[in-house]
Design a protein around this motif. Structure first.
Motif, PDB file in Angstrom:
ATOM      1  N   GLN A 119     -25.186  -9.549 -14.773  1.00 44.87           N
ATOM      2  CA  GLN A 119     -24.627  -9.143 -13.480  1.00 44.87           C
ATOM      3  C   GLN A 119     -24.239 -10.354 -12.640  1.00 44.87           C
ATOM      4  OE1 GLN A 119     -26.869  -6.071 -11.442  1.00 44.87           O
ATOM      5  NE2 GLN A 119     -26.342  -6.910  -9.454  1.00 44.87           N
ATOM      6  N   HIS A 120     -25.075 -11.389 -12.652  1.00 47.23           N
ATOM      7  CA  HIS A 120     -24.798 -12.586 -11.850  1.00 47.23           C
ATOM      8  C   HIS A 120     -23.958 -13.611 -12.603  1.00 47.23           C
ATOM      9  CE1 HIS A 120     -28.645 -11.493  -9.464  1.00 47.23           C
ATOM     10  NE2 HIS A 120     -27.580 -10.899  -8.963  1.00 47.23           N
ATOM     11  N   THR A 121     -23.805 -13.401 -13.905  1.00 45.72           N
ATOM     12  CA  THR A 121     -22.953 -14.278 -14.703  1.00 45.72           C
ATOM     13  C   THR A 121     -21.518 -13.771 -14.700  1.00 45.72           C
ATOM     14  OG1 THR A 121     -24.854 -14.725 -16.115  1.00 45.72           O
ATOM     15  CG2 THR A 121     -22.724 -15.365 -16.981  1.00 45.72           C
ATOM     16  N   ASP A 122     -21.368 -12.486 -14.422  1.00 45.10           N
ATOM     17  CA  ASP A 122     -20.075 -11.822 -14.532  1.00 45.10           C
ATOM     18  C   ASP A 122     -19.234 -11.979 -13.264  1.00 45.10           C
ATOM     19  OD1 ASP A 122     -18.286 -10.484 -16.078  1.00 45.10           O
ATOM     20  OD2 ASP A 122     -19.113  -8.494 -15.756  1.00 45.10           O
ATOM     21  N   LEU A 123     -19.271 -13.170 -12.674  1.00 51.26           N
ATOM     22  CA  LEU A 123     -18.496 -13.484 -11.474  1.00 51.26           C
ATOM     23  C   LEU A 123     -17.625 -14.706 -11.754  1.00 51.26           C
ATOM     24  CD1 LEU A 123     -21.306 -13.132  -8.765  1.00 51.26           C
ATOM     25  CD2 LEU A 123     -19.432 -11.524  -9.196  1.00 51.26           C
ATOM     26  N   SER A 124     -16.426 -14.711 -11.210  1.00 52.33           N
ATOM     27  CA  SER A 124     -15.490 -15.805 -11.465  1.00 52.33           C
ATOM     28  C   SER A 124     -15.439 -16.788 -10.302  1.00 52.33           C
ATOM     29  CB  SER A 124     -14.082 -15.254 -11.708  1.00 52.33           C
ATOM     30  OG  SER A 124     -13.151 -16.317 -11.816  1.00 52.33           O
ATOM     31  N   PRO A 125     -15.748 -18.062 -10.566  1.00 48.61           N
ATOM     32  CA  PRO A 125     -15.599 -19.077  -9.522  1.00 48.61           C
ATOM     33  C   PRO A 125     -14.167 -19.607  -9.414  1.00 48.61           C
ATOM     34  CG  PRO A 125     -17.277 -19.685 -11.184  1.00 48.61           C
ATOM     35  CD  PRO A 125     -16.423 -18.607 -11.759  1.00 48.61           C
ATOM     36  N   LEU A 126     -13.322 -19.288 -10.405  1.00 47.32           N
ATOM     37  CA  LEU A 126     -12.001 -19.904 -10.477  1.00 47.32           C
ATOM     38  C   LEU A 126     -11.179 -19.559  -9.236  1.00 47.32           C
ATOM     39  CD1 LEU A 126     -10.389 -21.691 -12.362  1.00 47.32           C
ATOM     40  CD2 LEU A 126      -9.463 -19.639 -13.456  1.00 47.32           C
ATOM     41  N   GLY A 127     -10.600 -20.587  -8.656  1.00 44.61           N
ATOM     42  CA  GLY A 127      -9.819 -20.426  -7.436  1.00 44.61           C
ATOM     43  C   GLY A 127     -10.565 -20.843  -6.190  1.00 44.61           C
ATOM     44  N   ALA A 128     -11.859 -21.104  -6.328  1.00 37.90           N
ATOM     45  CA  ALA A 128     -12.623 -21.630  -5.183  1.00 37.90           C
ATOM     46  C   ALA A 128     -12.246 -23.071  -4.904  1.00 37.90           C
ATOM     47  CB  ALA A 128     -14.119 -21.524  -5.467  1.00 37.90           C
ATOM     48  N   LYS A 178     -22.008 -16.090 -20.334  1.00 39.06           N
ATOM     49  CA  LYS A 178     -21.568 -14.690 -20.439  1.00 39.06           C
ATOM     50  C   LYS A 178     -21.344 -14.285 -21.893  1.00 39.06           C
ATOM     51  CE  LYS A 178     -17.487 -11.923 -19.136  1.00 39.06           C
ATOM     52  NZ  LYS A 178     -18.103 -10.623 -18.883  1.00 39.06           N
ATOM     53  N   GLU A 179     -20.767 -15.183 -22.690  1.00 42.01           N
ATOM     54  CA  GLU A 179     -20.498 -14.872 -24.095  1.00 42.01           C
ATOM     55  C   GLU A 179     -21.781 -14.825 -24.914  1.00 42.01           C
ATOM     56  OE1 GLU A 179     -18.223 -16.688 -28.032  1.00 42.01           O
ATOM     57  OE2 GLU A 179     -17.825 -17.574 -26.063  1.00 42.01           O
ATOM     58  N   ARG A 180     -22.785 -15.595 -24.528  1.00 40.04           N
ATOM     59  CA  ARG A 180     -23.992 -15.707 -25.350  1.00 40.04           C
ATOM     60  C   ARG A 180     -25.086 -14.716 -24.977  1.00 40.04           C
ATOM     61  NH1 ARG A 180     -20.799 -19.650 -25.462  1.00 40.04           N
ATOM     62  NH2 ARG A 180     -20.617 -21.000 -27.312  1.00 40.04           N
ATOM     63  N   LEU A 181     -25.046 -14.178 -23.783  1.00 42.72           N
ATOM     64  CA  LEU A 181     -26.060 -13.197 -23.394  1.00 42.72           C
ATOM     65  C   LEU A 181     -26.106 -12.003 -24.348  1.00 42.72           C
ATOM     66  CD1 LEU A 181     -25.808 -13.215 -19.492  1.00 42.72           C
ATOM     67  CD2 LEU A 181     -27.813 -13.802 -20.850  1.00 42.72           C
ATOM     68  N   PRO A 182     -24.977 -11.409 -24.723  1.00 41.31           N
ATOM     69  CA  PRO A 182     -25.048 -10.284 -25.675  1.00 41.31           C
ATOM     70  C   PRO A 182     -25.620 -10.688 -27.029  1.00 41.31           C
ATOM     71  CG  PRO A 182     -22.914 -10.334 -24.568  1.00 41.31           C
ATOM     72  CD  PRO A 182     -23.602 -11.618 -24.234  1.00 41.31           C
ATOM     73  N   ALA A 187     -27.614 -19.609 -14.262  1.00 42.19           N
ATOM     74  CA  ALA A 187     -28.187 -20.483 -15.296  1.00 42.19           C
ATOM     75  C   ALA A 187     -29.705 -20.536 -15.168  1.00 42.19           C
ATOM     76  CB  ALA A 187     -27.595 -21.881 -15.196  1.00 42.19           C
ATOM     77  N   LEU A 188     -30.195 -20.571 -13.924  1.00 41.69           N
ATOM     78  CA  LEU A 188     -31.644 -20.543 -13.705  1.00 41.69           C
ATOM     79  C   LEU A 188     -32.244 -19.239 -14.212  1.00 41.69           C
ATOM     80  CD1 LEU A 188     -31.805 -22.110 -10.134  1.00 41.69           C
ATOM     81  CD2 LEU A 188     -32.828 -23.086 -12.196  1.00 41.69           C
ATOM     82  N   GLU A 189     -31.549 -18.137 -13.963  1.00 35.44           N
ATOM     83  CA  GLU A 189     -32.029 -16.846 -14.464  1.00 35.44           C
ATOM     84  C   GLU A 189     -32.069 -16.851 -15.990  1.00 35.44           C
ATOM     85  OE1 GLU A 189     -29.658 -13.687 -12.913  1.00 35.44           O
ATOM     86  OE2 GLU A 189     -30.329 -13.978 -10.851  1.00 35.44           O
ATOM     87  N   PHE A 190     -31.036 -17.411 -16.593  1.00 39.36           N
ATOM     88  CA  PHE A 190     -31.004 -17.473 -18.055  1.00 39.36           C
ATOM     89  C   PHE A 190     -32.193 -18.274 -18.577  1.00 39.36           C
ATOM     90  CE2 PHE A 190     -29.839 -19.596 -22.014  1.00 39.36           C
ATOM     91  CZ  PHE A 190     -29.533 -18.500 -22.806  1.00 39.36           C
ATOM     92  N   LEU A 191     -32.443 -19.424 -17.992  1.00 41.86           N
ATOM     93  CA  LEU A 191     -33.553 -20.268 -18.444  1.00 41.86           C
ATOM     94  C   LEU A 191     -34.901 -19.625 -18.142  1.00 41.86           C
ATOM     95  CD1 LEU A 191     -32.218 -23.791 -17.396  1.00 41.86           C
ATOM     96  CD2 LEU A 191     -32.396 -22.871 -19.716  1.00 41.86           C
ATOM     97  N   SER A 192     -34.997 -18.943 -17.016  1.00 46.04           N
ATOM     98  CA  SER A 192     -36.240 -18.236 -16.690  1.00 46.04           C
ATOM     99  C   SER A 192     -36.488 -17.108 -17.683  1.00 46.04           C
ATOM    100  CB  SER A 192     -36.153 -17.673 -15.265  1.00 46.04           C
ATOM    101  OG  SER A 192     -37.294 -16.902 -14.965  1.00 46.04           O
ATOM    102  N   ASN A 193     -35.447 -16.334 -17.949  1.00 46.04           N
ATOM    103  CA  ASN A 193     -35.572 -15.246 -18.921  1.00 46.04           C
ATOM    104  C   ASN A 193     -35.918 -15.774 -20.306  1.00 46.04           C
ATOM    105  OD1 ASN A 193     -34.795 -13.565 -16.835  1.00 46.04           O
ATOM    106  ND2 ASN A 193     -32.678 -13.398 -17.506  1.00 46.04           N
ATOM    107  N   ALA A 194     -35.277 -16.883 -20.675  1.00 49.23           N
ATOM    108  CA  ALA A 194     -35.546 -17.498 -21.975  1.00 49.23           C
ATOM    109  C   ALA A 194     -36.982 -18.010 -22.041  1.00 49.23           C
ATOM    110  CB  ALA A 194     -34.563 -18.636 -22.236  1.00 49.23           C
ATOM    111  N   SER A 195     -37.483 -18.527 -20.930  1.00 49.78           N
ATOM    112  CA  SER A 195     -38.865 -19.025 -20.901  1.00 49.78           C
ATOM    113  C   SER A 195     -39.861 -17.886 -21.087  1.00 49.78           C
ATOM    114  CB  SER A 195     -39.134 -19.752 -19.576  1.00 49.78           C
ATOM    115  OG  SER A 195     -38.355 -20.927 -19.483  1.00 49.78           O
ATOM    116  N   ILE A 196     -39.618 -16.760 -20.416  1.00 46.21           N
ATOM    117  CA  ILE A 196     -40.508 -15.608 -20.584  1.00 46.21           C
ATOM    118  C   ILE A 196     -40.431 -15.081 -22.017  1.00 46.21           C
ATOM    119  CG2 ILE A 196     -41.025 -13.261 -19.803  1.00 46.21           C
ATOM    120  CD1 ILE A 196     -39.867 -14.071 -17.057  1.00 46.21           C
TER     121      ILE A 196
END
Length: 464
Positions: A190-199, A124-128, A237-246
């Motif tokens: 959009q998919h990175t901006d979700l919190s897993p904390l508390g699961a 999330k911090e590195r996408l911008p 993470a897969l989306e990030f790597l896919s986007n980075a690959s393109i």
């Protein structure tokens, strides 16, 4: 003396040193030390607010974590393989600092939701930053394009001369590719901006935690709706790597052409010395090594994507140790694409365009053949027949060395008496380019419109 594992109560014997080293992730997940402390601070503040922890205990933990954060920022922290991962290392350091009360920090959470939270925060911090780096490259492309709207070069298909085009038009094609990259990374948020904390481990917790509070404290839009999904999801993470690959495909294609264009055979551009290297044996060499490196680094990004896809494809819900393999490829990709974008931006900003060499390459290459076919079609000849006629003229010209523009008017009139002197104007490369004013075409007016739209887009981000 071996360090006692924080999870060791159920075990009679400890693992071997080899197994400890093999299972540990601290060698790479220390990259998320800042994020781990951030997550823990949000968690303990929530434990205090919900009265799950006494205020005095929570305040002691908060103070200790804030001190660790300051030390990390100042001179770093010392981590050990014996403590396995970043979470247990931070907790061990906190315990050294404030004593056994540190053990209360883990109330109502698991390393499963903890690591997922850290990973979300990291991306999330590195996408911008990635988006900003792409936009700087776009800015450099737009600037170069604006200086070369009327610079004529051959357009290629199959790496054969096809039709003359504006060099500015060529550059704006890459602007559009990188704009799609921007949009993909923005959607990734959009998919990175979700919190897993508390699961927690997978099923949530019996403690009356406030997941929305921790999400808010960490700047997440919302908590995950399902605890199983929260700890097992690596789509972001897969989306990030896919986007980075393109993105790397686009950078690599541009590099491939830069390497062509600055060769002796083409000579269309010259790279600045700062982005070139020489040869240890051949004094005349000026090698486009930075372009070659970016082209080569695409492979490691693709490999990271394929690695994570392969890791995830057969995993049952929820968390599995395989998922420890999710981070190194992402960390490496961040460290690959950001400098690649910076170097590419520098190359574009400093390269020299040999306008005369580009223009010269559009003469005597029959790339105006389509212009002649179109011209004959305007005289009433069916385009298919016009195509055939021009093809025969090209064949004859290849055998005799006669360019289309060198054919006498009398010869053209044998084809159709309606052909006039204006045919020679149509056959000029500059005119051929200028006349292609269909929307998005290479005509000068259209290229200027593309540049104007791009400048307006960048202006929204204060980049123009």
């Amino acid at each position: 003396m071996p360090i006692k594992k924080m999870w060791g109560g159920r075990f009679e014997k400890g693992a071997s040193e080899l197994v400890d080293e093999f299972g540990a992730s601290i060698s790479f997940d220390q990259e998320m030390a800042k994020e781990d402390i951030m997550g823990s601070l949000a968690h303990v503040k929530m434990l205090k607010a919900t009265k799950i922890l006494p205020a005095a205990d929570a305040d002691q933990i908060i103070k200790g974590l804030e001190e660790l954060a300051a030390e990390l920022a100042d001179h770093g922290l010392h981590f050990t393989v014996a403590n396995e991962d970043i979470h247990m290392n931070i907790e061990a350091l906190l315990t050294e600092k404030i004593g056994p009360v540190a053990g209360k920090l883990h109330t109502g959470r698991s390393r499963n939701d903890q690591v997922a939270t850290d990973f979300h925060l990291y991306i999330k911090e590195r996408l911008p930053k990635v988006v900003a780096a792409i936009k700087k490259l776009q800015q450099a492309l737009v600037q170069l394009a604006s200086e070369n709207v009327e610079t004529i070069m051959p357009g290629y298909t199959h790496m054969q001369h096809a039709q003359p085009i504006s060099y500015g038009h060529y550059l704006m094609a890459y602007f559009q590719m990188f704009q799609r990259d921007v949009e993909r990374f923005q959607f990734n948020q959009q998919h990175t901006d979700l919190s897993p904390l508390g699961a927690a481990a997978l099923a949530g917790t019996t403690f009356p935690i406030d997941r929305q509070m921790t999400a808010d404290l960490l700047g997440f839009k919302a908590p995950y709706a399902n605890s199983l999904d929260a700890v097992s999801d690596r789509d972001f993470a897969l989306e990030f790597l896919s986007n980075a690959s393109i993105l790397m495909v686009h950078l690599s294609r541009l590099c491939e052409e830069i390497i062509y264009w600055c060769s002796y055979e083409f000579g269309y551009i010259e790279l600045a010395d700062a982005y070139s290297t020489g040869s240890s044996i051949m004094p005349q060499k000026k090698n486009p090594d930075m372009a070659e490196l970016i082209r080569g680094k695409s492979g490691r990004v693709f490999a990271s994507l394929m690695g994570l896809l392969t890791t995830m494809k057969g995993l049952p819900l929820a968390y599995n140790k395989d998922m420890q393999e999710d981070k190194e490829g992402v960390f490496d990709t961040v460290k690959t694409i950001l400098p690649s974008l910076t170097v590419m931006t520098g190359m574009i900003k400093t390269l020299k365009v040999n306008k005369a060499k580009m223009a010269q390459a559009t003469h005597h290459d029959f790339s105006n053949a389509t212009e002649l076919a179109d011209y004959l079609a305007t005289k009433g000849i069916p385009f298919r027949r016009a195509h055939e006629i021009v093809g025969e003229l090209v064949l004859k010209g290849l055998k005799t060395g006669q360019d289309l523009a060198d054919i006498p008017l009398a010869e053209f009139k044998k084809i159709d008496p309606r052909v006039e002197d204006d045919v020679y104007e149509v056959l000029k490369p500059t005119v051929a380019v200028q006349r292609r004013n269909s929307a998005g075409g290479t005509g000068f007016a259209q290229v200027r419109e593309q540049i104007k739209a791009a400048q307006q887009l960048l202006a929204k981000d204060n980049l123009q």
